[in-house]
Design a protein around this motif. Structure first.
Motif, PDB file in Angstrom:
ATOM      1  N   GLU A  65       0.846  -1.190   0.000  1.00 26.46           N
ATOM      2  CA  GLU A  65       0.000   0.000   0.000  1.00 26.46           C
ATOM      3  C   GLU A  65       0.880   1.238   0.000  1.00 26.46           C
ATOM      4  O   GLU A  65       1.815   1.345   0.805  1.00 26.46           O
ATOM      5  CB  GLU A  65      -0.918   0.011   1.220  1.00 26.46           C
TER       6      GLU A  65
ATOM      7  N   ARG B  61       1.048   5.237   0.606  1.00 30.39           N
ATOM      8  CA  ARG B  61       0.344   6.298   1.309  1.00 30.39           C
ATOM      9  C   ARG B  61       1.038   7.624   1.009  1.00 30.39           C
ATOM     10  O   ARG B  61       2.245   7.753   1.183  1.00 30.39           O
ATOM     11  CB  ARG B  61       0.337   6.034   2.814  1.00 30.39           C
TER      12      ARG B  61
ATOM     13  N   GLY C 139      -3.497  10.690  -1.501  1.00 28.18           N
ATOM     14  CA  GLY C 139      -4.359   9.519  -1.385  1.00 28.18           C
ATOM     15  C   GLY C 139      -3.564   8.238  -1.278  1.00 28.18           C
ATOM     16  O   GLY C 139      -2.331   8.250  -1.201  1.00 28.18           O
ATOM     17  N   ARG C 140      -4.272   7.126  -1.260  1.00 26.86           N
ATOM     18  CA  ARG C 140      -3.657   5.810  -1.115  1.00 26.86           C
ATOM     19  C   ARG C 140      -3.854   4.997  -2.382  1.00 26.86           C
ATOM     20  O   ARG C 140      -4.818   5.171  -3.108  1.00 26.86           O
ATOM     21  CB  ARG C 140      -4.260   5.065   0.073  1.00 26.86           C
ATOM     22  N   ALA C 141      -2.915   4.090  -2.592  1.00 35.62           N
ATOM     23  CA  ALA C 141      -3.004   3.155  -3.709  1.00 35.62           C
ATOM     24  C   ALA C 141      -2.420   1.828  -3.252  1.00 35.62           C
ATOM     25  O   ALA C 141      -1.528   1.787  -2.391  1.00 35.62           O
ATOM     26  CB  ALA C 141      -2.265   3.681  -4.928  1.00 35.62           C
TER      27      ALA C 141
ATOM     28  N   SER D  91      -0.471   4.795  -8.359  1.00 39.56           N
ATOM     29  CA  SER D  91      -1.215   6.053  -8.312  1.00 39.56           C
ATOM     30  C   SER D  91      -2.599   5.804  -7.747  1.00 39.56           C
ATOM     31  O   SER D  91      -3.226   4.781  -8.057  1.00 39.56           O
ATOM     32  CB  SER D  91      -1.339   6.664  -9.717  1.00 39.56           C
ATOM     33  N   PRO D  92      -3.111   6.704  -6.924  1.00 39.92           N
ATOM     34  CA  PRO D  92      -4.451   6.508  -6.374  1.00 39.92           C
ATOM     35  C   PRO D  92      -5.514   6.497  -7.464  1.00 39.92           C
ATOM     36  O   PRO D  92      -5.415   7.213  -8.460  1.00 39.92           O
ATOM     37  CB  PRO D  92      -4.639   7.714  -5.443  1.00 39.92           C
ATOM     38  N   THR D  93      -6.532   5.671  -7.305  1.00 44.43           N
ATOM     39  CA  THR D  93      -7.688   5.715  -8.184  1.00 44.43           C
ATOM     40  C   THR D  93      -8.555   6.909  -7.792  1.00 44.43           C
ATOM     41  O   THR D  93      -8.318   7.584  -6.787  1.00 44.43           O
ATOM     42  CB  THR D  93      -8.525   4.437  -8.058  1.00 44.43           C
TER      43      THR D  93
ATOM     44  N   GLU E   7      -9.869   6.404  -4.369  1.00 44.14           N
ATOM     45  CA  GLU E   7      -8.888   6.671  -3.323  1.00 44.14           C
ATOM     46  C   GLU E   7      -8.629   8.161  -3.166  1.00 44.14           C
ATOM     47  O   GLU E   7      -8.456   8.668  -2.053  1.00 44.14           O
ATOM     48  CB  GLU E   7      -7.603   5.903  -3.646  1.00 44.14           C
ATOM     49  N   LEU E   8      -8.619   8.888  -4.277  1.00 40.74           N
ATOM     50  CA  LEU E   8      -8.487  10.330  -4.200  1.00 40.74           C
ATOM     51  C   LEU E   8      -9.694  10.962  -3.523  1.00 40.74           C
ATOM     52  O   LEU E   8      -9.570  11.907  -2.750  1.00 40.74           O
ATOM     53  CB  LEU E   8      -8.308  10.913  -5.611  1.00 40.74           C
TER      54      LEU E   8
END
Length: 505
Positions: free
Chosen positions: A311, A313, A317-319, A337-339, A342-343
């Protein structure tokens, strides 16, 4: 010179692979005990910490498995017997001319009376005598426990911004080092989030490559301790127990930098990309969890082969990604990259899962039916960049078709694939929807009944916004329905709208 840095780095030096003349005889006695004396709560991870440390020594530290004694929750007599048996093997190795090393490690409860093994104790003075009196050329005792500073009698320590000190080489180092995870009066803290004590966890992660600051695939003592000390201190600064400082006492000779671990010795390797400002959490088999800060250089972790979840961070955002490390392979993690989901969450959007219930109006493809009150329950779950929404519907009403009165009911389900159209707190999602259900029709005068399956196809939209601890939203649908009426297949436009209350999980 930072005494904390010098001591722990000196102790870790003893774990380094040997120099070119050949590996010394390396022996270890490792103890983990969750149980302390009467009135002490059981620790969560002390025994697991000792097991993880054993795995790191055997896998990366060049300790033969048959020369590592592991004791889980032993009695005091078992600990003494293990050290005596290891002493006999050390003496024999020295007689054959080998350079010998003894490492003692303990994770568990401790107090003013020493190490606590259930209702028995081994005093710090006795431990010093057992380790210090061994015939090994180099001896180190590492104690990860509350009040472990009593072993070293150092009452406090300060952090230095960098490590710059001479380090003993694995071949020439001689003497004794005692390393404690705490100073006098400090608690050795455990973390449910990382599944272990801060000190031992970060030491293991450093050995597995997180401490490889220059990216050369080799972890030196300075690199490993810089990482361990910084992460332990940082991880405990905001805890209820307060900041935790390691301490030491040592009488050793030998100089020169050494390599602590070689990442090529591991089953497999995972290389995290250059990623300043981001952090990575790696979870995998045997509860391995590493928290690694992204930097200016790639970071390579030496890990057992198996399946992992990584993951990323970052402020935006998170991915995450799932991967499999094959034995002997080196895998480079692609940039994550965050989706949009996630954004959206980073900006106050919904949680990955939502349960919902609501009421609204819906059409049914029967002549003269129009709109009817409807009720729905369901769930929405994120699956990578998309969302899956499952909904159960009920509706019913009395209708009039050119003077023919009838009652009708519908029960069905619909599945929609949703894609987020924005990334704000108010989230708008849309996508295709497929549904199937059953409809019943009963004539008011003759009481005759008819039924048919109902197939629906169209587009769905979901608009949700936070409202206190919950979310509220609109569930919208537009498409067509097909069913049999009077033995003929009929298709009509269909629409629905419902007001929802949503609970995140």
């Amino acid at each position: 010179m930072n005494r904390l840095a010098a001591a722990a780095a000196l102790a870790l030096a003893l774990l380094a692979p040997a120099a070119a003349r050949g590996a010394p005889a390396r022996y270890a006695v490792l103890v983990g005990s969750n149980a302390g004396t009467a009135g002490r709560p059981r620790l969560w991870f002390a025994e697991k910490d000792a097991e993880h440390f054993r795995e790191a020594l055997v896998e990366l530290g060049d300790f033969p498995a048959d020369q590592v004694v592991f004791l889980r929750g032993p009695r005091a007599g078992e600990l003494r017997a293990a050290l005596r048996a290891t002493e006999a093997r050390l003496a024999e190795a020295r007689r054959t001319g080998q350079h010998t090393l003894l490492v003692f490690y303990y994770s568990g409860h401790a107090g003013a009376g020493g190490l606590e093994l259930g209702d028995e104790r081994v005093s710090f003075d006795e431990l010093r005598a057992l380790v210090g009196g061994a015939s090994a050329d180099a001896k180190v005792a590492i104690v990860d426990a509350c009040e472990a500073g009593l072993l070293t009698q150092v009452k406090g320590a300060t952090a230095a911004p960098a490590l710059d000190f001479p380090l003993p080489s694995g071949e020439s180092v001689r003497g004794t080092a005692f390393v404690a995870s705490t100073a006098v009066g400090e608690a050795a803290q455990e973390s449910a989030a990382i599944g272990g004590s801060f000190f031992t966890h970060h030491l293991e992660v450093a050995l597995r490559g997180a401490g490889d600051a220059d990216g050369d695939g080799l972890v030196t003592l300075a690199e490993a301790f810089r990482y361990t000390a910084a992460q332990t201190l940082a991880g405990t600064l905001t805890t209820a127990g307060g900041a935790q400082h390691a301490t030491y006492e040592m009488k050793m000779s030998g100089r020169g930098d050494v390599v602590l671990s070689d990442l090529r010795r591991a089953d497999a390797r995972l290389t995290l990309p250059r990623d300043p400002g981001a952090g990575y959490v790696v979870r995998g088999p045997m509860s391995i969890l590493a928290e690694v800060a992204g930097g200016e250089r790639p970071v390579t972790l030496a890990l057992p082969a198996g399946s992992y979840r990584v993951e990323r961070r970052a402020p935006e955002g998170r991915a995450g990604a799932d991967l499999v490390l094959e034995r002997g392979a080196t895998l480079r993690l692609p940039p994550l990259s965050p989706t949009r989901y996630e954004l959206a969450r980073a900006k106050g959007g919904p949680k990955p899962g939502l349960l919902f219930a609501g009421a609204g109006v819906k059409t049914l493809a029967l002549s003269g039916f129009g709109l009817a009150p409807s009720f729905e329950v369901g769930a929405r779950k994120e699956l990578g960049p998309f969302g899956l929404r499952v909904r159960l519907d009920y509706l019913g009403k009395s209708a009039d078709d050119a003077g023919l009165r009838y009652d009708a009911w519908y029960v069905g389900a619909a599945v929609a694939g949703l894609y987020p159209l924005n990334t704000g707190r108010v989230l708008v999602e849309a996508g295709p929807e497929l549904g199937f259900g059953y409809a019943w029709q009963r004539l008011a005068v003759s009481r005759k009944s008819f039924d048919s399956g109902v197939l629906s196809l169209g587009a769905a939209g979901l608009i949700t916004a936070p409202l206190g601890p919950l979310r509220v939203g609109l569930d919208l649908g537009l498409g067509a329905q097909a069913l049999r009426v009077n033995e003929r297949l009929t298709a009509r436009p269909a629409a629905s709208v419902a007001l929802l209350a949503l609970w995140g999980f």
